[in-house]
Design a protein around this motif. Structure first.
Motif: not given
Length: 382
Positions: A153-154, A69-71, A95-97, A115-120
């Motif tokens: 988000s995805r 997590d970063t901004s 911001r990125s998660q 592989h599983y990925e959840k992003t914001l």
């Protein structure tokens, strides 16, 4: 389009900081294209699948999870609130998660992985932050608000099938090639887009869109190369998403902001659309220097994607008397524009290993770091 809106659009098109689906890769800062990654090789460089296991095990199974997590607000990411950046010098506020997990199975030179990925990815202009603040306080100004918000988000699950093959080159060199076929299954997608100007009391009103989906699919192809130039020096080269297509079957809904209160309300019925969301074409070149009998490996990688260059560096030191490996890595975070530091430790036995990792900017003041992350993984061999 205003400059800050252009920056927001570019940010949301860039790949998120891909540090790892497991602790090993995250701990060395993502410098993985020339580093032996064992059962996780299908993700990082499928050409490594032809390198035999150190203990001559035919099968290996592994799983891992990471978070990051970063901004760019220079505020503690643990307490990130967009309104806290209102009136600051950051425009837009980013911001990125990223949450990732992997389960991988390897048999000799073949492997399969899920592989599983959840992003914001969030990008909001100062005008947008001020509008939300004033709306919440019921104190909208007569001065027009310049809006610029894009929030995506995805969630995506990817099935990876990998294979590698080795070709000898001389008596002391080896060259291997490998490839991935990836099937992507889109689970959820949501995007909010706001741009233009909102004027309190305007008769024309203001509209924006929300796009949502629970169905998406696509295919991508990777290729990896690996060569061992000497007993202590090896190189890896990876091309990710040589061919990539991914589409969401989505619904787009228009919303209107009330001219007096700024409240949101739906306009009409949603429309069915298709959102093209291919994975970015990326090339990586890495080196690994491991002097014989020194129990130390140094990894470095340069990656090119969508006109940007990123460096990753890692260091690993193995203590055979205790079966421990200690890792250190660093990379330049594209969101905060700060140098991040990665740490990790692993316990390695003949038939299994366990690794943990941690990422931060501020040491020891972790709670005020502009970026934080961590991971864990485990693998068994038989």
């Amino acid at each position: 389009m205003k400059k800050q809106h252009l920056y927001a659009a570019l940010f949301l098109c860039l790949p998120l900081p891909l540090l790892g689906q497991e602790a090993h890769s995250q701990a060395i800062g993502g410098a993985t294209s020339a580093a032996p990654m064992g059962v996780f090789s299908p993700i990082w460089n499928p050409a490594f699948l032809v390198i035999p296991d150190d203990n001559n095990m035919a099968w290996s199974v592994g799983s891992g999870f990471t978070a990051y997590d970063t901004s760019n607000t220079n505020n503690a990411i643990l307490h990130f609130v967009p309104d806290d950046a209102r009136g600051g010098s950051e425009d837009p506020v980013l911001r990125s998660q990223d949450y990732e997990g992997i389960f991988s199975v390897r048999y000799q030179a073949m492997a399969g992985a899920v592989h599983y990925e959840k992003t914001l990815a969030y990008s909001g202009s100062q005008g947008t932050l001020q509008f939300f603040h004033d709306r919440d306080q019921a104190s909208l100004s007569a001065t027009p608000y310049s809006l610029g918000l894009s929030q995506t988000s995805r969630e995506i699950a990817t099935l990876v099938l990998a294979y590698g093959s080795m070709l000898p080159l001389g008596s002391s060199q080896a060259f291997s090639i490998g490839g991935n076929l990836k099937y992507h299954d889109g689970l959820t997608y949501e995007q909010i887009n706001m741009s233009g100007t909102y004027t309190h009391g305007s008769l024309t009103g203001y509209t924006f869109t929300k796009t949502t989906s629970s169905a998406g699919s696509g295919l991508s192809v990777d290729m990896g190369l690996f060569t061992r130039l000497s007993d202590s020096f090896q190189m890896g080269f990876v091309i990710e998403n040589i061919e990539s297509n991914f589409n969401w079957q989505a619904q787009q809904q228009t919303y209107q902001l009330d001219q007096t209160t700024g409240a949101e309300s739906k306009v009409g019925n949603p429309t069915n659309i298709q959102v093209s969301d291919p994975f970015p074409y990326t090339t990586k070149l890495g080196v690994d220097l491991t002097p014989p009998e020194k129990n130390t490996g140094i990894e470095a990688e340069v990656a090119w994607s969508q006109g940007q260059t990123r460096w990753h560096v890692g260091l690993e030191h193995y203590y055979p008397e205790t079966n421990l490996v200690v890792r250190l890595g660093t990379f330049a975070d594209q969101v905060s524009n700060q140098q991040m530091w990665c740490f990790g430790v692993g316990y390695i036995q003949k038939n299994f290993n366990v690794d943990v990792s941690f990422v931060t900017r501020s040491i020891p003041d972790l709670q005020n770091s502009v970026g934080l992350g961590g991971g864990i993984d485990a693998a068994v061999r038989f």
